[in-house]
Design an enzyme around this catalytic site. Structure first.
Site, PDB file in Angstrom:
ATOM      1  N   ASN A   1      28.123  19.055  76.621  1.00 23.54           N
ATOM      2  CA  ASN A   1      28.199  19.688  75.292  1.00 23.54           C
ATOM      3  C   ASN A   1      27.082  19.352  74.322  1.00 23.54           C
ATOM      4  OD1 ASN A   1      30.805  21.049  75.612  1.00 23.54           O
ATOM      5  ND2 ASN A   1      31.581  18.968  75.857  1.00 23.54           N
TER       6      ASN A   1
ATOM      7  N   GLU B   1      36.595  16.308  88.721  1.00 20.34           N
ATOM      8  CA  GLU B   1      37.070  15.224  89.588  1.00 20.34           C
ATOM      9  C   GLU B   1      38.410  15.580  90.233  1.00 20.34           C
ATOM     10  OE1 GLU B   1      36.021  12.981  85.988  1.00 20.34           O
ATOM     11  OE2 GLU B   1      35.918  11.247  87.310  1.00 20.34           O
TER      12      GLU B   1
ATOM     13  N   ARG C   1      44.020   9.196  91.901  1.00 21.03           N
ATOM     14  CA  ARG C   1      42.746   8.608  91.516  1.00 21.03           C
ATOM     15  C   ARG C   1      42.930   7.098  91.608  1.00 21.03           C
ATOM     16  NH1 ARG C   1      39.857   7.663  85.807  1.00 21.03           N
ATOM     17  NH2 ARG C   1      37.951   6.831  86.694  1.00 21.03           N
TER      18      ARG C   1
ATOM     19  N   ASP D   1      33.161   8.099  69.089  1.00 15.64           N
ATOM     20  CA  ASP D   1      33.079   9.511  69.435  1.00 15.64           C
ATOM     21  C   ASP D   1      31.714  10.046  68.994  1.00 15.64           C
ATOM     22  OD1 ASP D   1      33.353  12.434  69.165  1.00 15.64           O
ATOM     23  OD2 ASP D   1      35.454  12.046  69.647  1.00 15.64           O
TER      24      ASP D   1
ATOM     25  N   ARG E   1      31.518   0.487  75.166  1.00 15.33           N
ATOM     26  CA  ARG E   1      30.969  -0.569  76.039  1.00 15.33           C
ATOM     27  C   ARG E   1      29.481  -0.769  75.775  1.00 15.33           C
ATOM     28  NH1 ARG E   1      33.302   2.321  80.909  1.00 15.33           N
ATOM     29  NH2 ARG E   1      35.516   1.887  80.761  1.00 15.33           N
TER      30      ARG E   1
ATOM     31  N   LYS F   1      47.678  10.758  83.670  1.00 17.67           N
ATOM     32  CA  LYS F   1      47.240  12.150  83.633  1.00 17.67           C
ATOM     33  C   LYS F   1      47.645  12.804  84.953  1.00 17.67           C
ATOM     34  CE  LYS F   1      43.122  11.194  80.888  1.00 17.67           C
ATOM     35  NZ  LYS F   1      41.738  10.817  81.021  1.00 17.67           N
TER      36      LYS F   1
ATOM     37  N   HIS G   1      32.894   6.234  88.602  1.00 16.53           N
ATOM     38  CA  HIS G   1      32.742   7.679  88.389  1.00 16.53           C
ATOM     39  C   HIS G   1      32.252   8.368  89.672  1.00 16.53           C
ATOM     40  CE1 HIS G   1      31.630   6.695  83.934  1.00 16.53           C
ATOM     41  NE2 HIS G   1      32.907   7.052  83.974  1.00 16.53           N
TER      42      HIS G   1
ATOM     43  N   GLY H   1      27.330  15.085  78.206  1.00 14.75           N
ATOM     44  CA  GLY H   1      26.328  15.775  79.033  1.00 14.75           C
ATOM     45  C   GLY H   1      26.521  17.287  79.037  1.00 14.75           C
TER      46      GLY H   1
ATOM     47  N   ASN I   1      33.072   9.148  77.480  1.00 18.74           N
ATOM     48  CA  ASN I   1      33.354   7.889  76.783  1.00 18.74           C
ATOM     49  C   ASN I   1      32.799   6.732  77.597  1.00 18.74           C
ATOM     50  OD1 ASN I   1      34.696   8.667  74.382  1.00 18.74           O
ATOM     51  ND2 ASN I   1      36.424   9.323  75.650  1.00 18.74           N
TER      52      ASN I   1
ATOM     53  N   ASN J   1      46.591  10.384  87.940  1.00 11.48           N
ATOM     54  CA  ASN J   1      45.646   9.360  87.496  1.00 11.48           C
ATOM     55  C   ASN J   1      46.443   8.403  86.621  1.00 11.48           C
ATOM     56  OD1 ASN J   1      43.645   7.844  86.329  1.00 11.48           O
ATOM     57  ND2 ASN J   1      42.439   9.573  85.586  1.00 11.48           N
TER      58      ASN J   1
ATOM     59  N   HIS K   1      26.393  11.196  84.190  1.00  5.77           N
ATOM     60  CA  HIS K   1      27.780  11.457  83.783  1.00  5.77           C
ATOM     61  C   HIS K   1      27.973  10.789  82.423  1.00  5.77           C
ATOM     62  CE1 HIS K   1      32.239  11.784  84.377  1.00  5.77           C
ATOM     63  NE2 HIS K   1      32.158  10.847  83.446  1.00  5.77           N
ATOM     64  N   LEU K   2      28.035  11.599  81.372  1.00  2.00           N
ATOM     65  CA  LEU K   2      28.050  11.047  80.021  1.00  2.00           C
ATOM     66  C   LEU K   2      29.334  11.439  79.306  1.00  2.00           C
ATOM     67  CD1 LEU K   2      24.392  12.194  79.146  1.00  2.00           C
ATOM     68  CD2 LEU K   2      25.086  10.044  80.231  1.00  2.00           C
TER      69      LEU K   2
HETATM   70  P1  ADP Z   1      36.079  10.605  79.101  1.00  2.39           P
HETATM   71  O1  ADP Z   1      35.013   9.707  79.618  1.00  2.39           O
HETATM   72  O2  ADP Z   1      37.143   9.885  78.340  1.00  2.39           O
HETATM   73  O3  ADP Z   1      36.605  11.604  80.120  1.00  2.39           O
HETATM   74  P2  ADP Z   1      34.717  12.899  77.952  1.00  2.39           P
HETATM   75  O4  ADP Z   1      33.979  13.212  79.200  1.00  2.39           O
HETATM   76  O5  ADP Z   1      35.715  13.880  77.466  1.00  2.39           O
HETATM   77  O6  ADP Z   1      35.360  11.465  77.961  1.00  2.39           O
HETATM   78  O7  ADP Z   1      33.599  12.705  76.791  1.00  2.39           O
HETATM   79  C1  ADP Z   1      33.933  12.314  75.507  1.00  2.39           C
HETATM   80  C2  ADP Z   1      32.645  12.267  74.692  1.00  2.39           C
HETATM   81  O8  ADP Z   1      32.069  13.579  74.667  1.00  2.39           O
HETATM   82  C3  ADP Z   1      32.875  11.851  73.226  1.00  2.39           C
HETATM   83  O9  ADP Z   1      31.896  10.934  72.823  1.00  2.39           O
HETATM   84  C4  ADP Z   1      32.670  13.159  72.501  1.00  2.39           C
HETATM   85  O10 ADP Z   1      32.183  12.974  71.192  1.00  2.39           O
HETATM   86  C5  ADP Z   1      31.629  13.831  73.347  1.00  2.39           C
HETATM   87  N1  ADP Z   1      31.570  15.261  73.068  1.00  2.39           N
HETATM   88  C6  ADP Z   1      32.485  16.213  73.314  1.00  2.39           C
HETATM   89  N2  ADP Z   1      32.073  17.405  72.820  1.00  2.39           N
HETATM   90  C7  ADP Z   1      30.865  17.196  72.235  1.00  2.39           C
HETATM   91  C8  ADP Z   1      29.912  18.012  71.553  1.00  2.39           C
HETATM   92  N3  ADP Z   1      30.124  19.294  71.362  1.00  2.39           N
HETATM   93  N4  ADP Z   1      28.778  17.429  71.099  1.00  2.39           N
HETATM   94  C9  ADP Z   1      28.553  16.126  71.278  1.00  2.39           C
HETATM   95  N5  ADP Z   1      29.398  15.297  71.920  1.00  2.39           N
HETATM   96  C10 ADP Z   1      30.534  15.812  72.383  1.00  2.39           C
END
Ligand code: ADP
Length: 400
Positions: free
Chosen positions: A333, A383, A90, A281, A239, A14, A179, A331, A209, A7, A206-207
């Site tokens: 976590n 992915e 990717r 974050d 964004r 990556k 995505h 999503g 960054n 990627n 898909h939640l």
């Molecule tokens: P990317 O889109 O860069 O791949 P990720 O899928 O890793 O990103 O998601 C990053 C987001 O997930 C950040 O906003 C981070 O704070 C959030 N996140 C990760 N772990 C937790 C958690 N335990 N609780 C809430 N948000 C979390």
């Protein structure tokens, strides 16, 4: 068979080395700060980490370093490059040209170059990654897996913007969505988890960054929240998501900003960061909310409300819903975001079980109550597996 998954971004890349048949991951890593100083973080399949600080002036040197690390010294997981059968890339923007993954040929690279105006930061980096792999591993097959491909099944009335039609015919201005690899993986897993096999109506959130929602009918995407570029749709880490055109032109005139400055602001300084004034974050913003920071509270409420609105509109687009799926860092976590999104959706058949929702696990699971008409799934996305698996199928002739 081992597939090297790449990627390539503008200043980072990556990678993963995976066997798509056994799903065994041999190594995962990232090269960061390419062209600045250079850091390689290399992880073995068991999670053990190795960090190498070494200068990587170019992407070519970074990929050479990765291949050396995989085959020699402390990071070694294979004996030689010959143990890599194929490379899966990717690729971000496939426009209307690519509705599925393809073997990388000169023609494919030419087409991707024509699509650079649609993804000026991503496609050049992806192409560079392909060309470097062709040079460093001559004769090995390369496959491109596009972020946009899964969304190519959207009907025209879903992907068109109501601009003069020639904006579409002249410049390809329409919704493409991103995505796609994750939306495909998660919706496909969800179909497997459902009892019914026909007329499956699935919504994937898909939640991460970057965030997007998609509506998937019988395995085919019928709508998604991102647009011509990834700035459209949900509010994300940095964004803005959906903002009225009038607000944008008014802000430009009030602030005396150029279009590029405005896009920079909407891509890098908005969203969770812009509203909270604290961080992009979500974890830090949830902590801020706990400490009583009202702008952090507002950011969290806006994130959840935006998702809920898309979920509601996609229930309408799908004429009902069988499964709502959460994936990505947030999503997978954040039980709180899932709880707020699902609150009040009982009328749509979505009834979340608080105990199941709060239980931590890294496995795919159902968090709906037993009596919920529709399922609510948390499904860790993968992915890289889709990229490795598409590469394997194309290289071994299982798929054309
Ligand atoms: P990317 O889109 O860069 O791949 P990720 O899928 O890793 O990103 O998601 C990053 C987001 O997930 C950040 O906003 C981070 O704070 C959030 N996140 C990760 N772990 C937790 C958690 N335990 N609780 C809430 N948000 C979390």
């Amino acid at each position: 068979m081992n597939v090297f998954i790449l990627n390539a971004g503008s200043s980072s890349l990556k990678y993963q080395l995976m066997n798509p048949v056994t799903k065994n991951v041999l190594a995962v890593g990232i090269c960061e700060r390419i062209g600045i100083d250079g850091v390689l973080k290399h992880e073995f399949g068991d999670g053990q980490e190795l960090k190498i600080d070494v200068s990587m002036p170019t992407h070519k040197e970074a990929i050479e370093l990765v291949l050396r690390t995989l085959t020699d010294g402390e990071g070694k997981v294979i004996d030689s490059i010959d143990d890599i059968e194929a490379i899966g890339h990717r690729a971000v923007h496939g426009g209307e040209e690519f509705a599925s993954s393809v073997m990388v040929t000169e023609k494919v690279i030419e087409t991707m170059k024509k699509l650079i105006p649609l993804a000026p930061l991503h496609n050049p980096a992806n192409i560079m990654g392909m060309e470097i792999c062709q040079e460093l591993m001559p004769g090995k097959p390369n496959v491109a897996v596009f972020d946009t491909a899964f969304h190519q099944t959207m009907p025209d009335y879903a992907y068109m913007y109501a601009l003069p039609y020639d904006q579409y015919t002249k410049h390809g201005i329409r919704k493409y969505g991103f995505h796609g690899t994750s939306h495909f993986f998660v919706s496909n897993e969800a179909r497997g988890m459902l009892d019914k096999k026909h007329n499956t109506r699935i919504i994937v959130c898909h939640l991460g960054n970057g965030s997007s929602v998609s509506a998937v009918l019988n395995g085919k995407c019928i709508d998604t929240s991102m647009g011509l570029t990834p700035v459209q749709g949900l509010m994300m880490g940095t964004r803005a998501g959906d903002v009225g055109a009038g607000a944008i032109s008014f802000m430009m005139s009030q602030e005396g900003m150029t279009i590029n400055e405005t896009l920079d602001l909407m891509n890098k300084k908005s969203g969770i960061l812009g509203i909270s004034g604290k961080s992009s974050d979500l974890r830090e913003v949830l902590d801020g909310m706990q400490e009583g920071d009202d702008r952090c509270r507002l950011a969290v409420d806006m994130v959840a409300y935006n998702i809920k609105k898309y979920v509601g509109s996609y229930v309408a687009a799908l004429d009902g819903v069988d499964a709502l799926c959460f994936t990505g860092g947030i999503g997978e976590n954040s039980a709180l975001i899932r709880e707020i999104v699902c609150a009040g959706l009982d009328g749509m058949g979505l009834n979340i079980d608080p105990t199941k929702n709060n239980k931590r696990s890294n496995k795919a699971r159902d968090i709906a109550t037993n009596s919920s008409a529709a399922r609510i799934f948390v499904i860790p996305t993968n992915e890289e597996y889709v990229i490795a698996s598409d590469t394997y199928k194309i290289v071994s002739g299982l798929e054309k």
